[in-house]
Enzyme design. Structure first.
Site, short mmCIF file in Angstrom:
data_model
loop_
_atom_site.label_atom_id
_atom_site.label_comp_id
_atom_site.label_asym_id
_atom_site.label_seq_id
_atom_site.Cartn_x
_atom_site.Cartn_y
_atom_site.Cartn_z
N LYS A 111 0.84 -1.20 0.00
CA LYS A 111 0.00 0.00 0.00
C LYS A 111 0.88 1.26 0.00
O LYS A 111 0.65 2.19 -0.76
CB LYS A 111 -0.89 0.00 1.25
CG LYS A 111 -1.58 1.31 1.51
CD LYS A 111 -2.50 1.24 2.70
CE LYS A 111 -1.90 1.74 3.99
NZ LYS A 111 -1.67 3.18 4.09
N ASN A 112 1.91 1.25 0.86
CA ASN A 112 2.72 2.46 1.00
C ASN A 112 3.68 2.67 -0.17
O ASN A 112 4.38 3.67 -0.22
CB ASN A 112 3.50 2.42 2.32
CG ASN A 112 2.57 2.63 3.51
OD1 ASN A 112 1.40 2.96 3.34
ND2 ASN A 112 3.10 2.41 4.70
N CYS A 148 -4.97 8.15 9.12
CA CYS A 148 -5.26 7.53 10.41
C CYS A 148 -5.03 8.50 11.56
O CYS A 148 -4.12 9.33 11.52
CB CYS A 148 -4.35 6.32 10.60
SG CYS A 148 -4.94 4.87 9.75
N ARG A 185 0.54 14.30 13.05
CA ARG A 185 0.92 14.15 11.64
C ARG A 185 1.03 15.49 10.89
O ARG A 185 0.30 15.75 9.93
CB ARG A 185 -0.04 13.21 10.92
CG ARG A 185 -0.11 11.86 11.61
CD ARG A 185 -0.77 10.81 10.78
NE ARG A 185 0.14 10.18 9.86
CZ ARG A 185 -0.15 9.13 9.11
NH1 ARG A 185 -1.35 8.62 9.17
NH2 ARG A 185 0.72 8.61 8.29
N ASP A 233 4.09 0.51 12.09
CA ASP A 233 2.83 -0.06 11.59
C ASP A 233 2.58 -1.47 12.11
O ASP A 233 1.47 -1.99 11.98
CB ASP A 233 2.80 -0.05 10.05
CG ASP A 233 2.59 1.35 9.51
OD1 ASP A 233 2.24 2.25 10.29
OD2 ASP A 233 2.77 1.55 8.29
N ARG A 244 -8.93 -0.29 4.45
CA ARG A 244 -8.05 0.71 3.84
C ARG A 244 -6.67 0.11 3.53
O ARG A 244 -6.01 0.53 2.58
CB ARG A 244 -7.87 1.90 4.79
CG ARG A 244 -9.11 2.77 4.90
CD ARG A 244 -8.78 4.06 5.60
NE ARG A 244 -7.44 4.48 5.20
CZ ARG A 244 -6.56 5.02 6.02
NH1 ARG A 244 -6.84 5.23 7.26
NH2 ARG A 244 -5.36 5.35 5.57
#
Ligand code: UD1
Length: 422
Positions: A22-23, A117, A122, A305, A397
């Protein structure tokens, strides 16, 4: 309303194929904007976040097509808008990746602040500081961010922290800048390296990706390419932890074991038997896991993560573990839910003290963010009795049909749709 029903206590067994990262795919989709011509991305995971990114690009006028379940083509030539409304920017944190490419290619962008998230403040200051050093004029207004530049110029940029997103955004911007950009204290994550590999194939001149100094020599233009996304090390780690939590035995396939050394070391310390070949990691749990102290760190350290999923395993360890979260300040929200299952977790700021208990009991659980959702699912798999997990949209997600793949490994999990009648 969707939720997942989990009957705990079934040891997982068997092999699972890991999806693309995903990243890595999200910045790659943004990077495609830099090219003259279409880029084909293969091995993209079928995730809600990827669809959201495609929707955002589509809104900008880019031709985004799903060529297959895991293949997307992105053709930026039809781009017609440089303004992204707030509600689209807020859909995912990665909307921020549009800043670098749009400024490099079109010199202008207006967007809402990115979402993502709820795991900490952030901020985006490193991204903006670097872009300003490259000559961008940034107006931080509420609720939008306006940025413009006549011509990006290379700069010597120091990141106060090796931010993954800032390294990627600045690397993308620098590919078309005049002169050379040096990013110091750059992030070394495999996803940064994958993006550099994509950009290099497009014609960019990048050196040092994967080390803490990345140098980018600007070029006149980039061209479209075909690129395969690297496997998702976080998804692989999540499955390995689920195997460990349930006393199971099995393997993750299609992975790069070298991306997971810190995780494999932890699993080994937990008492699991771990072995790997070129693209497969095998794990065999051996009784109750041993306690392990973990400190999350930038790559190649233990990934933040996987902190929540590891916590969900350590709550049943034979002793006390200490977890230090050094990347994001509020990543222990899941502890409250785990306590309701009988776990003994004390949180003090960035520190969690986990006193292992022999058993967890199933209960009604609520996920508030992506990795917390995966952690709760792992805990429920190893608990006695039935649990229900709500907040499933967070799970979707970042994980593709996770409950289906877990049930193929022998877990008793099912997604249930309930029509709420108020
Ligand atoms: C990326 C990953 C995310 C992972 C994280 C850390 C993607 C799409 N997401 O997120 O899954 O958890 O790396 O490995 O790749 N920071 C600032 N100012 C900034 C940027 C970051 O202070 O401008 C701080 C953050 O608050 C955090 C730390 O730096 O404390 C690391 O964040 P960063 O590496 O940027 O994470 P993301 O790129 O957002």
């Amino acid at each position: 309303m969707e939720h997942i029903v989990i009957k705990g206590g079934h040891p997982l067994r068997g092999d699972v194929r890991i999806e693309g990262a995903k990243n890595a795919v999200l910045p790659a989709m943004a990077a495609a904007l830099l090219a003259k011509g279409p880029t084909l991305l293969e091995g993209a995971p079928p995730l809600k976040d990827v669809e959201a990114m495609a929707e955002i690009l589509g809104w900008l006028g880019v031709e985004v097509k799903r060529e297959g379940p895991r293949t997307w083509s992105v053709a930026p030539e039809t781009l017609s808008r440089l303004v992204l409304p707030e509600e689209l920017s807020r859909k995912l944190r990665s909307s921020l990746f549009l800043l670098g490419p749009l400024l490099a290619r079109f010199g202008e962008v207006e967007m809402g602040y990115p979402g993502g998230c709820s795991i900490g403040a952030r901020p985006i200051d490193f991204h903006l500081k670097g872009l300003r050093q490259m000559g961008v004029e940034v107006l931080e207004e509420t609720p939008v961010l306006r940025a413009r530049v006549r011509e990006l110029r290379g700069a010597d940029i120091y990141l106060a922290y090796p931010s993954v997103g800032a390294t990627e955004n600045l690397m993308m911007a620098a590919t078309l800048a005049r002169g050379t950009t040096t990013i110091r204290n750059a992030a070394k994550e495999p996803e940064v390296v994958d993006l550099a590999r994509l950009l290099t194939a497009m014609g960019a001149r990048i050196r040092g990706a994967g080390s803490d100094v990345v140098t980018v020599e600007g070029v006149g233009e980039l061209h479209g390419v075909q690129h395969r996304i690297i496997p998702d090390r976080i998804e692989a780690g999540t499955f390995l932890l689920a195997l460990a939590a349930t006393g199971g035995q099995g393997a993750v396939q299609g992975v790069v074991p070298g991306h997971l050394y810190a995780v494999l070391d932890m699993l080994h310390q937990m008492g699991c038997q771990v072995s790997f070949t070129r693209d497969r990691i095998h794990l065999k749990a051996r009784g109750r896991v041993q306690p392990v102290d973990i400190r999350t760190q930038p790559y190649p350290g233990f990934p933040t993560d996987l902190q929540n999923p590891a916590l969900a395993v350590l709550v049943k360890a034979d002793g006390t573990s200490i977890i230090t979260e050094s990347v994001f300040e509020s990543r222990f929200r899941v502890a409250e839910e785990l306590r309701r299952m009988g776990a003994q977790v004390q949180v003090d700021g960035r520190l969690a003290v986990v006193r292992g208990v022999p058993k967890l009991k199933g209960t009604r659980l609520m996920a508030h963010e992506l990795r917390g959702a995966a952690a709760l699912l792992i805990a429920a798999l190893s608990a006695e009795g039935v649990s229900t997990l709500e907040g499933v949209q967070h799970l979707d997600r970042g994980y593709a049909r996770l409950e289906e793949r877990l049930s193929r490994l022998g877990a008793a999990v099912e997604r249930v749709n309930t029509l709420r009648v108020d």
